[in-house]
Design an enzyme around this catalytic site. Structure first.
Site, PDB file in Angstrom:
ATOM      1  N   THR A  84      -8.689  -1.298   8.482  1.00 43.06           N
ATOM      2  CA  THR A  84      -8.921  -1.327   6.855  1.00 43.06           C
ATOM      3  C   THR A  84      -7.714  -2.348   6.499  1.00 43.06           C
ATOM      4  O   THR A  84      -6.581  -2.359   6.838  1.00 43.06           O
ATOM      5  CB  THR A  84      -8.624  -0.120   6.217  1.00 43.06           C
ATOM      6  OG1 THR A  84      -9.520   0.946   6.677  1.00 43.06           O
ATOM      7  CG2 THR A  84      -8.624  -0.250   4.767  1.00 43.06           C
ATOM      8  N   PHE A 138      -5.534  -3.873   3.414  1.00 42.25           N
ATOM      9  CA  PHE A 138      -4.963  -3.234   2.347  1.00 42.25           C
ATOM     10  C   PHE A 138      -4.574  -4.383   1.557  1.00 42.25           C
ATOM     11  O   PHE A 138      -3.793  -5.335   2.129  1.00 42.25           O
ATOM     12  CB  PHE A 138      -3.808  -2.308   2.550  1.00 42.25           C
ATOM     13  CG  PHE A 138      -4.589  -0.972   2.810  1.00 42.25           C
ATOM     14  CD1 PHE A 138      -4.713  -0.030   1.677  1.00 42.25           C
ATOM     15  CD2 PHE A 138      -4.760  -0.658   4.093  1.00 42.25           C
ATOM     16  CE1 PHE A 138      -5.096   1.443   2.054  1.00 42.25           C
ATOM     17  CE2 PHE A 138      -5.348   0.588   4.615  1.00 42.25           C
ATOM     18  CZ  PHE A 138      -5.350   1.498   3.539  1.00 42.25           C
TER      19      PHE A 138
END
Length: 767
Positions: A293, A295
């Site tokens: 992921t 960020f």
């Protein structure tokens, strides 16, 4: 203070001279080349020669001891900034940090993230910023943005895309709504863990609870062990449920039906297990180990100026394009022709607020052009798309600057979301603040629980105000629906009990004003502007002490004058103009959404700021565009426009706008204007006329414009009639000339007549 400063000035000068002499002595003794070499390594701090630092400290300490009985000077308060050491950071940047002392405590850093404590977002936050920052869990993404924008938090760490699940579009939209900039990025490896109560046998696990996405990513693992997946709202929240159930807390009862701590495991991060006291039975149970992921760390100020040539960096931007062939190709050519590498491009439908802005901008642009051959045409299409682009260069590079100038020539909207270091690097104020915290906490045991559970604004949002509406007409009715989360009551000269009951509002008759005002936090006056002063005179003014009085008139200067003159000094005053009304919709959708609609306000006299902020936050959470503006500026900008708008709407009687099966956009806009202004009372319109000094002039101007249009129509009609008459007379003249020519042609072509003598001669025989 000035006397003390002059008294200390000689000693301060002596101290500076001593420090300078120590540096000079060491530089000359060790050679200037070493000093110069250290000074040109890209650092902004001074690298002192070896041995000089200890001597300078001793001089300053002795000076401080000798003058400890005197008031502190400017020099002594800033001496720690002179004694510094250069600490290299990742990416070639440098940082100047003072030694941590008991007198210099670094400022704490608050970082908001979405989710419960121990969520993957918090673990990513710790990986990027370290264990010494304060993590602030928030219930949703928008609350993170709001916390940074309101300066309650310094930064927000938001997930923007996942290698398996794709982009998180909500955060793309929120980046446009809030004026924040990207200061760093971090690629986080998602590793799911199986968490249970301590000492539990794995074979007894019957259910696994977690977020639906996490469950789907561990599907093979769960199927192989016969564990039934049950979706909940959050990964870390699932761990919190099991922990709460073990403690007997109420939150533990939120577990799905049939689940108990004895037969249920949670799938979450190992940090969630540590946070809630659960045991990690197995780590890395996901089916695909390529789950990452990305960020983004968002702040209020950018770091582009702190990037250097050696630091790998990115620039994220968003832009729109015209609906024409090759538009995207031309926009990407702005970068490819300058050898600027791109790492990502994605399209996303734009929000209603931005679409309305582009429509306004397009209308202004069109009105300034003489022809309709502009680049976007007169009307915007119903659907418009935004393009998000990441490039591998800094915004301040010359090539990127030229590319952005080129792109803005093609686009009607282009915004740089931030230039920032790539690959989890930190630069600028972020790096300095994090390093200061790490230095200050060096050698100290990490508590692992640096979290802030609540923010001051949470109390304002959760606070239920007691709000009273004086006047319950159409706008008062509409306003009560927007304030439904609060305890609302109303009072009116007419019986409005039925309308109030439909909106769950408590109705008071007009004679029961004392009981109506008892216990109220906010009093909103929703009567027409021409009745404002009369209404205030009828109120028991002493009952308004320690209450927030709000007016919602279309003009603010007159209400502001009346309220400050007639209300007691203990009453707070808030002048507002909610620029929305019953029947108004956003991009074709009516309801409670105020997305992008302006709410103008001025805090005229506020003592209880928490109460005022709680009232305003109701409209902010509904995504209204909050604009704080002085009443005088508001009326200068809005008064004329509002009067002309309502005047035009009232001139457009419905008899002039019949319903048609086929109509243009212009006709539909006129119908909407007539409907919106028709919902307002004539008293509201009269107030705009009476309390606007320029209203009569605008009315005369409108009348002159109408007369001018009539004159132009009459002149055009006369011109066409004269032209037709002239053409008719010229036609008659032409026909007459044609007749004359025909007669002459007929006369010239006829045979000559034979005379009598000639005939006799012809009868005689020849001799």
């Amino acid at each position: 203070m000035m006397m003390h400063f002059h008294r200390r000035l000689p000693s301060a000068i002596v101290l500076i001279v001593l420090v300078a002499s120590i540096i000079t002595t060491h530089v000359m003794s060790e050679g200037p080349s070493r000093y110069l070499t250290s000074r040109t390594k890209g650092s902004n701090s001074i690298l002192l020669p070896k041995g000089a630092l200890s001597e300078i400290r001793s001089v300053i300490e002795s000076s401080s001891t000798a003058q400890s009985q005197q008031p502190s000077s400017i020099l002594s308060s800033s001496s720690s900034s002179i004694i510094s050491s250069s600490t290299p950071l990742r990416g070639g940047a440098t940082q100047t940090s003072a030694p941590a002392t008991s007198s210099s405590v670094p400022k704490p850093i608050r970082v908001a993230f979405q989710g419960e404590a121990g969520a993957y977002s918090e673990k990513s936050l710790r990986e990027l910023l370290g264990p010494n920052v304060i993590a602030v869990p928030r219930p949703n993404f928008e609350s993170c943005y709001r916390a940074v924008a309101s300066k309650e938090c310094d930064y927000a760490l938001m997930p923007i895309e996942n290698s398996l699940g794709g982009s998180i579009h909500e955060n793309y939209d929120l980046m446009l709504r809030y004026d924040l900039t990207i200061v760093a990025e971090h690629d986080f490896r998602v590793r799911h863990c199986l968490l249970t109560k301590p000492g539990m046998d794995v074979t007894k696990i019957k259910y696994a609870i977690s977020h639906s996405q996490a469950l789907s990513q561990c599907d093979n693992y769960l199927r192989a062990r016969g564990i039934t997946p049950l979706a909940t709202y959050d990964t870390a929240g699932s761990a919190k449920m099991i922990s709460s159930a073990l403690k007997g807390d109420a939150f533990g009862r939120e577990m799905p039906e049939g689940c108990t701590p004895d037969n249920t495991a949670a799938i979450a991060s190992d940090l969630a297990g540590l946070t809630f006291g659960l045991e990690c039975k197995q780590e890395g149970i996901e089916d695909d180990d390529s789950n990452f992921t990305r960020f983004l760390l968002l702040g209020r100020k950018g770091v582009a100026q702190h990037l250097n040539k050696k630091t790998p960096c990115k620039t994220s931007l968003v832009f729109t394009l015209p609906n024409s062939a090759g538009a995207l190709y031309k926009s990407l050519a702005c970068f490819s022709l300058r050898d600027i590498d791109m790492s990502k491009i994605e399209s996303r439908p734009m929000s209603a607020a931005l679409l309305n802005y582009l429509r306004f901008k397009n209308a202004v642009t069109y009105s300034k052009q003489a022809t309709s051959s502009q680049k976007y045409g007169k009307d915007l299409p119903r659907f418009r798309y935004l393009f998000y682009l990441d490039i591998l260069s800094s915004e301040l590079d010359e090539g990127v600057q030229n590319a952005l100038h080129h792109l803005r020539e093609q686009s009607d909207y282009c915004r740089v979301l931030g230039s920032y270091p790539a690959k989890s690097r930190l630069v600028g104020p972020v790096a300095e603040a994090v390093e200061a915290l790490n230095v200050a906490n060096a050698g100290k045991p990490s508590t692992g629980d640096l979290r802030l559970k609540k923010l001051p604004s949470d109390e304002d949002e959760a606070r239920q105000l007691k709000i009273g509406l004086i006047g319950y007409g159409k706008f008062g009715n509409y306003l009560s629906q927007q304030l439904s989360q609060h305890n609302v009551r109303c009072i009116d000269t007419l019986d409005k009990s039925k309308e109030a009951e439909e909106n769950n509002v408590e109705y008071y008759p007009n004679f029961d004003m004392t009981n109506f005002l008892r216990g109220l936090d906010v009093v909103i006056i929703t009567v027409p502007m021409i009745e404002l002063e009369e209404t205030l005179e009828s109120l028991p003014v002493d009952k308004l002490r320690n209450k927030l009085v709000v007016e919602v008139c279309p003009l603010n200067v007159y209400p502001k004058t009346v309220l400050t003159r007639m209300l007691p000094s203990e009453a707070d005053i808030l002048c507002t103009n909610p620029m929305f009304s019953p029947g108004m919709n956003v991009d074709g959708q009516s309801g409670k959404s105020l997305d992008g609609l302006p709410f103008v306000y001025e805090k005229v006299r506020i003592r209880d700021t928490s109460r005022a902020d709680s009232f305003l936050s109701t409209f902010e959470r509904a995504r209204a565009q909050m604009v704080e503006m002085a009443s005088e500026d508001h009326d200068a900008y809005v008064a004329d426009a509002e009067f002309v708008t309502h005047l035009t709407g009232r001139l457009l009687d419905r008899n002039l706008l019949p319903v048609t099966p086929v109509s243009s956009r212009e006709y539909a806009a006129l119908c909407d204007l007539a409907d919106l202004t028709g919902n307002d009372t004539f008293d509201l319109f009269y107030g705009m006329f009476k309390f606007n000094d320029r209203a009569k002039m605008l009315l005369d101007k409108m009348r002159d414009n109408l007369a001018s249009v009539e004159r132009k129509l009459a002149a055009k009609e006369a011109y066409l009639a004269a032209s037709a008459e002239m053409k008719n007379s010229e036609r008659q003249k032409l026909l007459a000339e044609c007749k004359m020519l025909l007669r002459e042609m007929a006369r010239s072509s006829a045979p000559a007549p034979v005379t009598e003598s000639k005939k006799d001669g012809e009868d005689k025989p020849s001799s």
